[in-house]
Design an enzyme around this catalytic site. Structure first.
Site, PDB file in Angstrom:
ATOM      1  N   LYS A 157     -18.098  61.730 -62.355  1.00  0.00           N
ATOM      2  CA  LYS A 157     -19.420  61.296 -62.862  1.00  0.00           C
ATOM      3  C   LYS A 157     -20.231  62.558 -63.180  1.00  0.00           C
ATOM      4  O   LYS A 157     -21.128  62.957 -62.445  1.00  0.00           O
ATOM      5  CB  LYS A 157     -20.095  60.444 -61.775  1.00  0.00           C
ATOM      6  CG  LYS A 157     -20.610  59.117 -62.309  1.00  0.00           C
ATOM      7  CD  LYS A 157     -21.067  58.237 -61.192  1.00  0.00           C
ATOM      8  CE  LYS A 157     -22.357  57.515 -61.479  1.00  0.00           C
ATOM      9  NZ  LYS A 157     -22.512  56.850 -62.743  1.00  0.00           N
TER      10      LYS A 157
HETATM   11  N1  PMP Z   1     -18.695  53.472 -65.952  1.00  0.00           N
HETATM   12  C1  PMP Z   1     -19.684  54.380 -66.055  1.00  0.00           C
HETATM   13  C2  PMP Z   1     -19.680  55.312 -67.209  1.00  0.00           C
HETATM   14  C3  PMP Z   1     -20.716  54.400 -65.101  1.00  0.00           C
HETATM   15  O1  PMP Z   1     -21.690  55.312 -65.197  1.00  0.00           O
HETATM   16  C4  PMP Z   1     -20.701  53.459 -64.044  1.00  0.00           C
HETATM   17  C5  PMP Z   1     -21.820  53.445 -63.034  1.00  0.00           C
HETATM   18  N2  PMP Z   1     -21.578  54.231 -61.934  1.00  0.00           N
HETATM   19  C6  PMP Z   1     -19.638  52.550 -63.971  1.00  0.00           C
HETATM   20  C7  PMP Z   1     -18.653  52.580 -64.936  1.00  0.00           C
HETATM   21  C8  PMP Z   1     -19.528  51.583 -62.828  1.00  0.00           C
HETATM   22  O2  PMP Z   1     -19.132  52.254 -61.664  1.00  0.00           O
HETATM   23  P1  PMP Z   1     -19.507  51.700 -60.217  1.00  0.00           P
HETATM   24  O3  PMP Z   1     -19.040  50.302 -60.174  1.00  0.00           O
HETATM   25  O4  PMP Z   1     -18.797  52.581 -59.271  1.00  0.00           O
HETATM   26  O5  PMP Z   1     -20.982  51.798 -60.117  1.00  0.00           O
END
Ligand code: PMP
Length: 324
Positions: A157
């Site tokens: 991320k």
């Molecule tokens: N894809 C992206 C690009 C994101 O930023 C997020 C948010 N964190 C998600 C998917 C979903 O991930 P999560 O379920 O871990 O929040």
């Protein structure tokens, strides 16, 4: 959005105003930061706030930091404890969002990932919906391509990579859509600007595999368990074509921010009946019960913030104990 009173900043809790960086900060200039996004859900019956899967979020957070060559003495347990302590200090008794950030704080000129100093902050603040239209979003397929693993890895991320998401999201919203769907360089469906995607087609749930330049979402993993174990349905991880989405019975986003958002229209084409489908509705109900700690089987995913009936809840823990 009101800023919180305190933040966790490099090992201690300080007033928000004191957690400042200079304009030459490496991460601010070159995007060399990684972040997380975690939700806490208030359960009014139990008068308890549950943080959802904090250890899984911090595992991914530390993995993202590892991709960026950042080394910390923190463990995921320590970061989860620091998060609970921070929430307790605000005495939040409502839904919250937690934003951990690891960034290179050196105030220097020079783009690189080595010989830099990583810093770490955690902020927690009250939070509601991320996408207004969770029950029926109209979205567009973006003309921006999702960053490839060999460009900037989506599985980390990484702050700088979110400029890719920001281009896509802004173009979608300025054109009147709620959100966007991004394709990878070879034209397959990847994910939304900040959410993973599923379709329900011919009786099977399908989502792109983790090699399609997606973030390895924790909500995505959560949903796959609920689909298989609670709805007794098959889930496939495979490449999805754009036009499969048009023909699907149901399409929806999942993510910490969007929670579970029904996509009822893509580029003016109705998905299924054009209203939230029965599978999406069932999953949403289940998901909201799970995250608020109302389903005993999945209670271990929900970490209570406040002391409950003598178990857990060490109020105002000494933060020195969480490092290392
Ligand atoms: N894809 C992206 C690009 C994101 O930023 C997020 C948010 N964190 C998600 C998917 C979903 O991930 P999560 O379920 O871990 O929040």
């Amino acid at each position: 959005m009101a800023t919180p009173k305190f933040v966790f900043f490099n090992g201690k809790v300080v007033p928000y105003e004191e957690a400042k960086v200079g304009v030459l900060t490496h991460a601010l200039n070159y995007g060399t930061a990684v972040f997380g996004g975690i939700r806490g859900y208030w359960n009014d019956t139990e008068k308890q706030l549950f943080v959802f899967r904090p250890l899984d979020h911090y595992k991914r957070f530390l993995e993202s930091a590892k991709l960026m060559r950042m080394q910390f003495a923190y463990t995921r347990e320590g970061l989860a404890d620091a998060t609970l302590d921070l929430i307790r200090r605000h005495d939040y008794r409502q839904d919250v969002y937690v934003r951990p950030l690891a960034f290179y704080g050196d105030e220097i000129i020079g783009v690189r990932l080595h010989n830099l100093t990583p810093h770490l902050s955690i902020a927690a603040l009250p939070f509601g919906r991320y996408v207004e239209n969770e029950e029926g979003a109209h979205v567009t397929v973006s003309s921006w391509t999702r960053v490839d693993d060999n460009v900037i890895p989506s599985r980390g991320k990484i702050a700088g990579a979110y400029v890719n998401s920001a281009f896509a999201k802004t173009d979608a919203q300025l054109a009147g859509f709620d959100e966007t769907i991004m394709l990878s360089h070879d034209g397959h469906v990847s994910e939304g600007s900040a959410e993973n995607i599923f379709m329900f087609r011919n009786g099977v749930f399908v989502t792109p595999p983790i090699t399609e330049n997606i973030l390895e979402g924790i909500t995505r993993r959560t949903m796959m368990v609920l689909m298989r174990d609670e709805l007794n349905m098959e889930v496939q991880e495979r490449c999805i074509d754009r036009t499969e989405l048009f023909l699907a019975d149901e399409v929806f986003y999942v993510g910490t921010g969007v929670q579970l958002t029904a996509i009822t229209k893509i580029d003016y084409r109705s998905i299924g009946t054009g209203a939230m489908g029965p599978m999406t509705a069932k999953l949403r109900e289940l998901y909201f019960n799970v995250v608020r700690g109302k389903v005993p089987k999945y209670r271990s995913w929900c970490t209570p913030v406040y002391a409950q009936n003598g178990s857990g809840g060490t109020e105002k823990k000494d933060l020195k104990a969480v490092a290392g």
